[in-house]
Design a protein around this motif. Structure first.
Motif, PDB file in Angstrom:
ATOM      1  N   SER A   1       0.826  -1.211   0.000  1.00 48.51           N
ATOM      2  CA  SER A   1       0.000   0.000   0.000  1.00 48.51           C
ATOM      3  C   SER A   1       0.857   1.256   0.000  1.00 48.51           C
ATOM      4  CB  SER A   1      -0.926  -0.007   1.224  1.00 48.51           C
ATOM      5  OG  SER A   1      -1.764  -1.143   1.216  1.00 48.51           O
ATOM      6  N   ALA A   2       1.951   1.246   0.780  1.00 53.27           N
ATOM      7  CA  ALA A   2       2.841   2.408   0.807  1.00 53.27           C
ATOM      8  C   ALA A   2       3.493   2.628  -0.551  1.00 53.27           C
ATOM      9  CB  ALA A   2       3.911   2.217   1.884  1.00 53.27           C
ATOM     10  N   GLY A   3       3.824   1.538  -1.234  1.00 52.84           N
ATOM     11  CA  GLY A   3       4.414   1.660  -2.567  1.00 52.84           C
ATOM     12  C   GLY A   3       3.470   2.306  -3.558  1.00 52.84           C
ATOM     13  N   ILE A   4       2.175   2.032  -3.410  1.00 48.72           N
ATOM     14  CA  ILE A   4       1.180   2.624  -4.310  1.00 48.72           C
ATOM     15  C   ILE A   4       1.157   4.144  -4.165  1.00 48.72           C
ATOM     16  CG2 ILE A   4      -1.312   2.792  -4.722  1.00 48.72           C
ATOM     17  CD1 ILE A   4      -1.426  -0.200  -3.883  1.00 48.72           C
ATOM     18  N   PHE A   5       1.311   4.641  -2.931  1.00 50.55           N
ATOM     19  CA  PHE A   5       1.273   6.087  -2.696  1.00 50.55           C
ATOM     20  C   PHE A   5       2.647   6.736  -2.830  1.00 50.55           C
ATOM     21  CE2 PHE A   5      -2.412   4.531  -0.233  1.00 50.55           C
ATOM     22  CZ  PHE A   5      -3.396   5.290  -0.834  1.00 50.55           C
ATOM     23  N   GLY A   6       3.673   5.941  -3.076  1.00 49.33           N
ATOM     24  CA  GLY A   6       5.007   6.494  -3.238  1.00 49.33           C
ATOM     25  C   GLY A   6       5.677   6.883  -1.938  1.00 49.33           C
ATOM     26  N   PHE A   7       5.293   6.237  -0.831  1.00 49.10           N
ATOM     27  CA  PHE A   7       5.917   6.517   0.464  1.00 49.10           C
ATOM     28  C   PHE A   7       7.184   5.662   0.583  1.00 49.10           C
ATOM     29  CE2 PHE A   7       1.360   7.351   2.126  1.00 49.10           C
ATOM     30  CZ  PHE A   7       1.376   8.620   1.568  1.00 49.10           C
ATOM     31  N   THR A   8       8.286   6.162   0.037  1.00 46.07           N
ATOM     32  CA  THR A   8       9.496   5.349  -0.108  1.00 46.07           C
ATOM     33  C   THR A   8      10.132   4.986   1.230  1.00 46.07           C
ATOM     34  OG1 THR A   8      10.759   7.398  -0.414  1.00 46.07           O
ATOM     35  CG2 THR A   8       9.991   6.261  -2.394  1.00 46.07           C
ATOM     36  N   ARG A   9      10.090   5.896   2.202  1.00 45.77           N
ATOM     37  CA  ARG A   9      10.695   5.582   3.502  1.00 45.77           C
ATOM     38  C   ARG A   9      10.006   4.378   4.147  1.00 45.77           C
ATOM     39  NH1 ARG A   9      14.354   9.035   5.596  1.00 45.77           N
ATOM     40  NH2 ARG A   9      14.524  11.126   4.704  1.00 45.77           N
ATOM     41  N   ILE A  10       8.693   4.333   4.029  1.00 51.91           N
ATOM     42  CA  ILE A  10       7.952   3.191   4.586  1.00 51.91           C
ATOM     43  C   ILE A  10       8.299   1.922   3.819  1.00 51.91           C
ATOM     44  CG2 ILE A  10       5.652   2.261   5.070  1.00 51.91           C
ATOM     45  CD1 ILE A  10       4.622   5.109   5.233  1.00 51.91           C
ATOM     46  N   VAL A  11       8.374   2.032   2.500  1.00 51.47           N
ATOM     47  CA  VAL A  11       8.696   0.866   1.668  1.00 51.47           C
ATOM     48  C   VAL A  11      10.080   0.328   2.016  1.00 51.47           C
ATOM     49  CG1 VAL A  11       9.116   0.070  -0.688  1.00 51.47           C
ATOM     50  CG2 VAL A  11       7.180   1.573  -0.214  1.00 51.47           C
ATOM     51  N   ASP A  12      11.046   1.228   2.195  1.00 49.83           N
ATOM     52  CA  ASP A  12      12.417   0.789   2.491  1.00 49.83           C
ATOM     53  C   ASP A  12      12.486   0.011   3.807  1.00 49.83           C
ATOM     54  OD1 ASP A  12      13.237   1.995   0.176  1.00 49.83           O
ATOM     55  OD2 ASP A  12      13.958   3.840   1.149  1.00 49.83           O
ATOM     56  N   LEU A  13      11.864   0.553   4.847  1.00 51.68           N
ATOM     57  CA  LEU A  13      11.934  -0.113   6.149  1.00 51.68           C
ATOM     58  C   LEU A  13      11.118  -1.396   6.161  1.00 51.68           C
ATOM     59  CD1 LEU A  13      12.947  -0.189   9.011  1.00 51.68           C
ATOM     60  CD2 LEU A  13      11.093   1.359   9.690  1.00 51.68           C
ATOM     61  N   THR A  14       9.910  -1.347   5.621  1.00 53.04           N
ATOM     62  CA  THR A  14       9.075  -2.557   5.608  1.00 53.04           C
ATOM     63  C   THR A  14       9.699  -3.655   4.755  1.00 53.04           C
ATOM     64  OG1 THR A  14       7.750  -1.545   3.839  1.00 53.04           O
ATOM     65  CG2 THR A  14       6.896  -1.387   6.087  1.00 53.04           C
TER      66      THR A  14
END
Length: 706
Positions: free
Chosen positions: A56-69
């Motif tokens: 879901s974070a990847g869909i919105f472009g939230f890269t910091r969340i994507v990196d940690l998750t």
């Protein structure tokens, strides 16, 4: 055309918080003595939660969340495969990552900059996870342990995945972009082929640029499980029809997916071109006939049924804004008041048919009231579960061992209470661990078990919700409490107090028995907040304690703050209401005791029981007495306390819509609100708890003087 994503982002935040709470609960379970099968199941559920947040974070472009998750997901995947051993340090790191991810979710949704503390915390966690991933000693996969899934062989038939993805017409209006999900899928699978189909339009006048007319067939290879593939589309599942078919899916599932898609001929031609489905299977679908598959061993995912996410069948809950729910309750309350007014007018007409119709309408209004109030009722278990983490962290910080037990988690109470009771419970639990439960060596010296026991319990009692917080610690030191209270001027040195009142001194503003201020307690503000918050909800707090055995704090709250079943009576031609659940019985005063026997007394002998009572006429300062009135005694109970109220006349049951009093009336003793009667008059709602305490205080004072 810009798309407003605020609603979608808000949903992402709320769902991410729920998934992170599930992750926290799962990690805390892993610290308990679970069997291997249960641990495997819990780890898989944590993995799915993180995987969903990452997608879901990847869909919105939230890269910091994507990196940690992504890093957390990789670590959890290695734990699932057995290449990393899960220890307490890793569990602590995963719990900390849960907190950082929640912070990043909130900041990303608000489009705020990430503070340096959060960045540093994320870097520290990344170092810990990479340490486990890079450490050869942590990779202890025996030769007999192999990954549960293997990459498919693309050369063989029936080894490709198929997804039939049909977004609904309003998907763009609701802030979701189907292509973002397809793009994310392409990063997770091998050799993705996308076939796009357009809904047929009869005329150009029908075209709406904000509507969706596209459907997709996705074909790819992957070594992921079916649940992992389905989780990629979890965020859009209520806005689309999604059928996930793993390799060698059952024929009925494939056939149903093709016919649900719409143009069966186009789908069959595409499937034939991908060479992923056998011709006999395609022919059976084209002829709309059954096809019997030869029995053959398949992967575990092949035998599972397809995941069908439709808004109509899958959704078991509906997310509603709290403000909308509050407005509904307010409107129901107004309907109750208007219904009472209409019922009164109907009786004034004397029309029996109208009166009968109004009686039926009144029952329907009562049912609507009860149903509406149930919408606001939530189980307290979710609030209780949040304290598992609190107990774990505080006990580790203090070097103590504490076991938390939860009872009555399914007890329901008003959502307003759930929101406002969380902070008081937090203060009480922190104090219980810090001041109550002893260190391990002290417990051993006192012949107690090393781990201390803390219990949270909720139940219904006498029309109230009772929350108990008990521990098996050292109990309250009454001598120390009295000494500190005397030093602060709360009581005089000569004053003698019963044990219950001594225990309640811990709720005085600024009161503390701690010698040193710590991060957990010692400033004397927490318990004061507890009492204020509980009393603001028309509740009460009681404390029971035994030295060396432990302490119990009981919080009593009314069932709801909005609409209650009331009992109405009058004093000097003014109407008053109390909650019906608090009424035990009503008696004619002259039948219980003679008038001359209670002139100077504050109690009566009721069936061999001493019952304190209070005359409401005297309490309200009314000296004039209406002639020919026969006073009644209303016996009320709140918790374990019981008293009598002497009133002029009884009016009976009454549906009561609670209206808050203005700031002018704040702090008035024994009054908790007001309500509007059917006649349009205002009736005061009395605080039964305060009335009982006043009656008992008067009784004890007179007894002391005697």
């Amino acid at each position: 055309m810009s798309i407003d994503l605020s609603a979608a982002v808000s949903t992402f935040v709320s769902e991410s918080k729920e998934l992170l709470q599930d992750m926290e609960d799962g990690l805390l379970e892993l610290e308990t003595s679970l069997i291997d099968e249960q641990k495997s199941e819990v780890i898989n559920s944590i993995f799915r939660a993180i995987h969903t947040i990452k997608g879901s974070a990847g869909i919105f472009g939230f890269t910091r969340i994507v990196d940690l998750t992504h890093l957390v997901e990789t670590t959890l995947d290695e734990i699932r495969l057995g290449t990393i051993t899960l220890d307490n340090r890793l569990i602590s790191a995963l719990l900390s990552s849960r907190d950082v991810i929640e912070t990043l979710v909130v900041l990303s949704a608000q489009e705020s900059e990430v503070d340096s503390h959060t960045k540093n915390k994320a870097k520290d966690l990344a170092a810990i996870f990479n340490d486990y991933l890079d450490d050869p000693h942590s990779h202890a996969m025996p030769s007999e342990i192999q990954p549960t899934t293997q990459a498919p062989h693309n050369s063989a038939n029936n080894t490709l995945w198929h997804i039939f993805f049909i977004p609904n017409e309003n998907v763009y209006r609701n802030g979701l972009d189907p292509f973002a999900f397809i793009n994310f899928l392409s990063q997770e699978v091998i050799d993705l082929h996308v076939n796009t189909y357009t809904k047929t339009l009869n005329t150009t006048d029908m075209f709406d640029p904000e509507s969706n007319y596209l459907s997709f067939h996705l074909c790819f290879a992957s070594n992921k499980s079916e649940s992992e593939i389905a989780d990629i589309f979890d965020f859009i599942k209520t806005e689309a029809i999604i059928k996930v078919l793993p390799p060698k899916a059952h024929f009925p599932d494939l056939k149903a997916a093709c016919y649900e898609f719409g143009d069966v001929a186009d789908i069959l031609n595409m499937l034939r071109n991908t060479n992923s489905i056998d011709d006999p299977v395609l022919k059976a679908i084209a002829d709309n006939k059954d096809y019997i598959q030869d029995p053959e061993p398949t992967q575990s995912t092949a035998g599972s049924s397809p995941i069908t996410h439709t808004k109509l069948h899958q959704s078991k809950t509906l997310r509603v804004e709290a403000l909308k729910l509050d407005r509904l309750i307010d409107q129901v309350g107004e309907m109750v008041i208007t219904g009472a007014r209409t019922n009164l007018l109907a009786h004034e007409t004397g029309n029996e048919t109208l009166i009968e119709a109004m009686a039926l309408l009144e029952r329907l209004v009562e049912n609507i009231r009860d149903s509406s109030l149930k919408l606001r009722m939530v189980q307290i278990g979710e609030t209780f579960n949040k304290f598992k983490r609190v107990v774990r962290d505080i006990s580790q910080e203090l070097g103590k061992e504490v076991e938390l037990t939860i009872e009555g988690a399914d007890t329901e109470l008003d959502k307003t209470f759930v929101e406002k009771v969380s902070d008081p419970l937090m203060h009480i639990i922190r104090n219980a661990i810090d001041h109550g439960i002893e260190p391990p060596h002290v417990r051993l010296a006192n012949n107690k078990s090393v781990p201390g026991h803390l219990k949270l319990k909720a139940y219904h009692d006498s029309g109230s919700i009772v929350i108990e917080i008990s521990d098996d610690g050292c109990g309250l030191d009454k001598a120390k409490i009295l000494k500190r209270a005397t030093e602060k001027g709360l009581i005089s040195a000569e004053q003698s107090l019963p044990d219950k009142e001594i225990n309640l001194l811990i709720f005085a503003p600024g009161f503390t028995t701690a010698e040193n201020i710590t991060n957990i307690s010692g400033r004397g503000v927490g318990m004061d907040v507890v009492k204020r918050n509980i009393e603001s909800l028309r509740g009460s707090v009681e404390v029971e304690s035994e030295p060396g055995v432990g302490s119990t704090i009981l919080i009593r709250l009314p069932l709801t703050l909005s609409i209650i079943d009331g009992f109405m009576f009058s004093v000097h031609n003014d109407n008053y209401v109390i909650p019906l659940d608090t009424v035990v019985e009503c008696l004619e005063l002259h039948e219980v005791v003679a008038e001359q026997d209670i002139q100077d007394k504050s109690y009566i002998n009721l069936r061999t029981e001493v019952l304190p009572f209070i005359r409401l006429r005297a309490l309200f300062g009314i000296e004039e007495r209406i002639a020919h009135t026969r006073e009644s005694l209303v016996i009320v109970q709140f918790g374990t306390l019981r008293a009598g109220l002497v009133v002029d006349s009884l009016k009976g049951e009454f549906q009561t819509v609670v209206k808050p009093l203005g700031r002018l009336f704040e702090g008035l003793k024994c009054i908790s609100g007001a309500t509007i009667l059917g006649s349009g008059d205002v009736a005061i709602i009395l605080d039964v708890s305060a009335l009982i305490k006043s009656a008992i205080a008067v009784y004890e004072t007179l007894e002391f003087k005697q």
